[in-house]
Each structure stands twice: as C-alpha cells, then as structure tokens.
Design an enzyme around this catalytic site. Structure first.
Site, PDB file in Angstrom:
ATOM      1  N   ASP A 403      21.500  70.001   2.442  1.00 19.36           N
ATOM      2  CA  ASP A 403      22.513  69.583   3.404  1.00 19.36           C
ATOM      3  C   ASP A 403      22.378  70.355   4.715  1.00 19.36           C
ATOM      4  OD1 ASP A 403      25.162  68.234   3.988  1.00 19.36           O
ATOM      5  OD2 ASP A 403      25.777  70.329   4.160  1.00 19.36           O
ATOM      6  N   GLU A 456      18.380  66.672   4.979  1.00 23.31           N
ATOM      7  CA  GLU A 456      19.275  65.967   5.889  1.00 23.31           C
ATOM      8  C   GLU A 456      19.113  66.656   7.241  1.00 23.31           C
ATOM      9  OE1 GLU A 456      23.945  65.038   6.848  1.00 23.31           O
ATOM     10  OE2 GLU A 456      23.279  66.950   6.066  1.00 23.31           O
TER      11      GLU A 456
END
Length: 723
Positions: A403, A456
């Site tokens: 993330d 990401e």
C-alpha cells in the site's frame, strides 16, 4: 544491594545478576534470592517433587526473600510455593534458567519473528525433565527496564523483569506460561516514566478493545492440506490470467444483526462464490490487527496477527487453505508505509523513536495522521521484511500488495515547501525507503519463487516493476492508476461528448508495457463520495447498465491483469461502506443480475482464451482502429503467444448501433462471436449480431481482409478467428 534496589523499584536491567542461585557476598557458598512483592511466605521445593528444601526469609528489602543454598544438592533448580494473604500457589522461578532466556533461536533477517515475540520453549533440567514455558523477547534499546505483564502475574510489572545483554533486545523465559496466555510489555523509559503497556510487536494474536492484549500462540498448530497448490509447477505469472476479487472481510456479507462473518463462515461461503464467478485470486484488504474499524485495516497495530475480529489464527489459515484447494490464489494488502499512534502500538515504543523517524518532517504523515517507519534503522527493516516473509511462509499467502508506495518513495509526498527534509543530494527521493523496497522484493522472490509483490504506486517513478538488477524496485506488478483515472474519466462523460476524448482511452497503450500492470477498479474508487461504479455512468437506467457492461468488458479485453472490488459485479447503487454488507438483494433485479452474469462470463472467458493472457508484451496486442472518434469505437486484436490464434474486439461507446461496420482483419477466414455484452442474458438490447462472419477480400485499415459487422449500442463484442 543496588541491583536488588533496582529490582524492587522496577528499574533493573539485569535481574539474573541478583535473582536465582548466586554466590553469596562473602564468597562462601551460594544463596537463593527471590523477588515476590506482597508474599507472606515462600517455601523452596525440589524441582521434581514436593520435597521441601527450605523456608525463605524476607530481607530488609520488603518482597526480597533469601535462602542459603544447600551444597548437598546436585542441582540448582527448584520450585517455589508462594503464600499470599488470600492465596497460595506453586511456580517454577524463571531466574534459574539464564541459558534458555538468552539462547536465541536460529534466525536471519527474514525470520526475525523467530527471535522476538512470545515463543513457546522448553528449559532442560535433566535429560528426562524439561520445563515448558514461553520465551519472551522485545526490542527496546532505549528502555531503562522492561517487564512482562499478563494473566500469569496479575499484570504486575514488578514480578517478571526482563534482561538485556546489550543488543537492545530484552528477554525472559517464563516457565508454565502456555499458549493462550494473555500478556503485554511494561516499559520504563530512560527518564524513569512507566509507559502505557505495549502490545508485542510480534504478537500473532491480539485481543480487541479494550484490552488489546497479546496472546501466546502455539506455533505450527495448523495442518495444511494445500500441498498440491504450494508445490505446483512455477509459472510465468506474466503469461497467465489473473483476475482479482478485492474484498473487505468485514463487509462482504453480514449477519442480520449487522455482525461480520467469521473466517470459518467465509470459508463456507466465499470460496464457492469466487470459484463460481471465475476469479483466479482473492485480495484481502489488510487483515493485520487494527484497533479502528474505520481504517479498513490500513492503520495496523499488530503486523503479525490476523485480526481476531473474525476468529482465530488457525481459522484464518483454514480460509487460505480452502481457497488454495479450490485453485484460488490469496493476495493480502500490506502496509509498511505508515502506522498509527495508538498507545499500545509502536509509536514512541520505548520512550524514544525506535520505529518512526524522529523528525516529524520525515516521520509524520500529514495525509493520514500517522507515523512513518524509519527506513534507515536496520531493526525496522528486519521487522518489516520478516513480517512479509512471515505471511508467505506461515500463512501460505501468494502475493503482497504494498500500500501507498508513492508516499514511501518521496520525501515531499503530501507536503508543502518547508515541510520536508531533502535527501543528501538535495532531492525529494527517500533513498532509505527505495533501498528497503528493493531488499524486500529480493527477499520475497529469492525465498518464495511462486509468490509475487504488487505496488500501489501512483506516480511515474521509473522501474517499479523492473528487477533490481536493472535498477528497478523489483515489484512483480504495479497498479495502473493512469489507466484507471483516464478510463473512469472517459466513461463518466455523456456519450455525445466522448468523441472529443478518444485519446483518454487510447493513451494507455502508449505506456502499457513500461511496467507489469494490473488494471484496478479498487475500493478507493467507490468510497469517500466518489459514488459506486453504476453511479458514475451517464444516461437513463438502461444506458447506465449498458455503459457499465461496456466498460467492464473493455477492461477485461485491455492488456493487463484485472482487479475488481467486491460489489462491482453487483452494480451496487450505493457506494461501499464498511459498516454494512454488500447489497446482495439487488440480484433479484434483472439489471444487477445481468452485471453479475457478465462479470462471471468475462472471468471464465479470460481464463479460457490464451489470446487474452499475453499482457506484458507488445506482441499480444494490435490496434485495428483507434481513431474513429466520430463513432467513439475502438477495435483491436488480442493475440496468443506462439500461435496465430487471436481475438478481435470492438467496443462501441455510444448508444447508436452500427449496422454495417467495416474493420480490417489480420487473417482471412471465419470469425465466431464469442462474447457480446449487449446479449439479453446480461439485460442488453439483444441487437442482432451474427454468430459468425466470414472475411471479405476488401481492404480496410491497411489490411487486405475485412469484416462487416453489426455492432450493438454501448457494447463490446469479441470475435475469435477460426482456422
């Protein structure tokens, strides 16, 4: 006496120097010293029987008891029968086992969890007699003292002081502490302040509010049944289909009373659903323990613990196991970019900044009001990398989606001028974070060749999914945020204006092979006022669903792996909320049922057709027509590796059907219609499209052969060449 004073005042750094059996001060004989505050009587028994060795006497230091050790005894091991004003019990004193306390298990940086945390262990008394217990270890180099507190000592930080040998790790083996015991660490900072009780950074099970207590876990207690999956032949993940179902376990389904399904209930319901729908992988929003439901797991306090909201460690393993046995891979969202400030967590852990950057210009996320790991500290790097390896090794996870990578790469991420500290070269790249990410990916791919990592990453940072030996970051895949933003911007426009924005759809192919891309329509696109996918679509009810079907089809035929957040397949009207279940009742409505059926068909088609698998090479894609903006139509070819097998895709982004639409073809022959998003099975208009078409010797689009097709409104159609 100074050391005993420190023990009494809960500030001793080496209790083994003064507790247990030690040579007495006069150099003659030995003395057993025991620290038990509030005890009225302590009797010393043999380690293997109830035979009394002697009764201890309390010294001038209240709570400190002594007994001259009989030199006739062959062993210095013993038990203590301790009597309090209202109770009495027998224990095995931990301060007679220094070798077990300080004997670190074998480990390397990727298995740091085998050294620290709460590890069930055994102390050898004789070859026949072993004392079971738990060995605790915690890194707190700036602490003045550290103690283990738990159910086994009444949460009294005076009773079990830990010891450090100077490497920053505090250790203590406590006999008879078994799996299931609740515990935390009580840390006294260098200034003498006792900090809030800390959860074990390596705890594998953590209770919910209000205790947040760590729980000792039995290692390797689960019997895996997924050998066929974990020992399958190693495949090239770039040439195999990957359709990911992104899921938040707490809100996929809920009971009538609003409570979430357990891990076991997910095993019973989710696995069959994913298989039926044709997904190849499930990606779970972070399941690591987190104190706040509303963070969806992205503010974790307990990286080594699957959240106890839904059940036990073994029940989570059973869910992963069942998915594997069904042929479905498991990806987990993993958050090394930041962590919250909750008092039981890592922030200011030992009274100093051991896990976060000391300077708030580097150590504080203004966007998420959270702390940033100090990627310049070796222990922090080992902590994070060992955690990644832990999930792959101990839980058989197949992939980690990392993330917020962009926030790690740039020192000025979400900061204004003057709010960040440049690197040594005056730039904005965080060299320490870059080095960490490269080391992380090297470790994953070296130790787990069947596994992969996903970034990401929302910027144009070069080489995110390139190998580290090519100066890349080493990720296996990168989310294609550019494609996502451009395509959603395009599809949200009224069809009458789309002719002016054709480039928003075609631009993605300019850079399609710069990285190994995944096309994400993730949870981030259906929250915080962005609306659901169906709500983004223009037009009346029929047109909204037709637009969504066309867009979904375009995504599946576009090069790149696929990711869809749960609920997208239902065409939910309301945007996602973690507080409620998906709107499964919508499947009683034909439009919503049609979108689910379309998604199911696309998943199975994607898996079954080799021409759709080659995502990472220009040889797998070819434009036929990208500039028919007047009709807002795209036509392209998807090609299989090593053969002439191919599929032609035509997507019409207007509500105007095309009765005789001519496109060039790469080969002569017959083309069968294998997919039509306008089919009545998906609640389309069922505009007449022939089951197959034969090519004509009429040049078109620079090709000798062509097809004249019927193209439905707001729809995608796919035609497979038949030899």
């Amino acid at each position: 006496m100074d050391l005993l004073n420190d023990v009494v005042n809960a500030r001793c750094s080496d209790p083994f120097k003064c507790l247990g059996v030690k040579p007495n001060a006069k150099g003659k004989g030995k003395t057993l010293t025991v620290w038990r505050p509030e005890a009225r009587l302590i009797e010393v028994l043999k380690i293997d029987s109830d035979t009394l060795i002697g009764e201890m006497e309390e010294t001038t230091l209240k709570g400190v008891f002594e007994l001259p050790w009989p030199n006739t005894l062959e062993t210095e091991h013993y038990r203590l029968r301790i009597t309090y004003p209202d109770s009495s019990f027998t224990i095995v004193d931990p301060y007679q086992f220094p070798s077990t306390t300080f004997n670190d298990p074998e480990y390397h940086s990727a298995t740091l969890y085998k050294k620290e945390g709460a590890i069930p262990a055994s102390a050898e008394v004789t070859q026949e007699l072993h004392i079971d217990g738990t060995r605790f270890g915690v890194y707190a180099p700036a602490a003045r003292s550290v103690a283990v507190v738990g159910d086994f000592n009444g949460w009294d930080g005076r009773i079990h002081p830990m010891s450090s040998n100077g490497d920053g790790v505090w250790r203590l083996f406590i006999p008879d502490v078994k799996p299931g015991a609740r515990y935390k660490f009580e840390i006294r900072a260098a200034n003498g302040d006792i900090l809030p009780h800390r959860t074990d950074p390596f705890a594998q099970y953590i209770e919910q509010f209000p205790s947040f207590a760590s729980v000792v876990c039995k290692p390797n207690s689960y019997s895996w049944q997924d050998k066929q999956w974990t020992e399958r032949p190693i495949e090239d993940t770039y040439e195999t289909p990957m359709s990911i179902y992104e899921i938040h376990l707490g809100s996929w389904r809920k009971h009538m009373d609003g409570t979430s399904l357990s891990y076991t209930e997910h095993t019973q319901q989710l696995v069959d659903y994913v298989v039926e729908m044709g997904y190849t992988h499930v990606e779970m929003l972070p399941v690591m323990e987190h104190p706040f439901d509303g963070s969806w797991g992205y503010q974790p306090v307990g990286l080594f613990a699957p959240t106890s909201r839904y059940g036990t460690v073994d029940e989570f393993k059973a869910l992963v196991d069942a998915l594997h046995q069904a042929g479905v891979g498991v990806i987990m969202d993993w958050v090394p970019a930041h962590f919250p400030t909750d008092g039981h967590g890592l922030g200011n852990f030992d009274g100093s900044k051991q896990y976060e950057y000391p300077d708030p210009k580097k150590g504080w996320h203004t966007e998420w009001n959270s702390l940033i790991y100090d990627f310049g500290k070796e222990h922090v790097i080992d902590y994070l990398i060992s955690n990644a390896n832990f999930w792959l090794e101990e839980f058989h996870i197949d992939g980690l989606r990392v993330d917020a990578v962009a926030s790690m790469l740039y020192l000025d991420y979400s900061r204004k001028d003057g709010e960040w500290v440049p690197n040594v070269d005056g730039g904005n790249q965080n060299y320490e974070a870059i080095a960490f990410l490269r080391r992380l990916n090297e470790t994953v791919y070296l130790n787990h060749p069947r596994c992969f990592t996903i970034a990401e990453e929302s910027t144009a940072f070069p080489g995110v999914s390139k190998p580290t030996y090519m100066n890349g970051l080493g990720f296996g895949f990168k989310w294609n945020m550019g494609w996502m933003n451009d395509s959603l911007e395009y599809i949200s426009k009224d069809p009458i204006y789309r002719q002016y924005h054709q480039g928003e759809l075609t631009f993605s192919m300019v850079y399609a092979y710069d990285e190994q891309f995944i096309l994400p329509i993730s949870h981030d696109e259906v929250v915080h006022g962005k609306g659901s996918m169906i709500a983004k679509m223009p037009g009346d009810a029929w047109q909204k669903f037709a637009n969504l079907r066309a867009f979904t089809s375009y995504m599946y035929f576009h090069p790149g792996k696929k990711l869809n957040f749960m609920g997208n397949e239902l065409a939910q009207g309301m945007e996602w909320s973690h507080e409620r279940s998906l709107d499964w009742h919508l499947l009683d409505v034909d439009f919503h049922k049609g979108q689910q059926q379309l998604t199911k068909t696309l998943n199975h088609l994607y898996k079954d057709e080799p021409a759709l698998h080659l995502d990472h090479s220009p040889s797998g894609f070819e434009w036929i027509s990208l500039d028919d903006s007047a009709n807002s139509i795209l036509a392209f070819i998807r090609k299989a590796k090593g053969s002439c097998e191919h599929i032609i895709v035509v997507v019409n982004f207007t509500p105007t059907p095309q009765e005789n639409y001519c496109i060039g073809t790469p080969m002569a022959g017959r083309y069968e219609c294998i997919f039509n998003s306008d089919d009545e099975a998906y609640t389309g208009s069922n505009y007449p499209v022939a089951a197959s078409y034969n090519t004509q010797n009429t040049p078109s689009h620079g090709r000798d052969q062509s097809l004249t097709l019927q193209v439905p409104p707001l729809a995608a159609v796919a035609f497979k060449w038949v030899e």
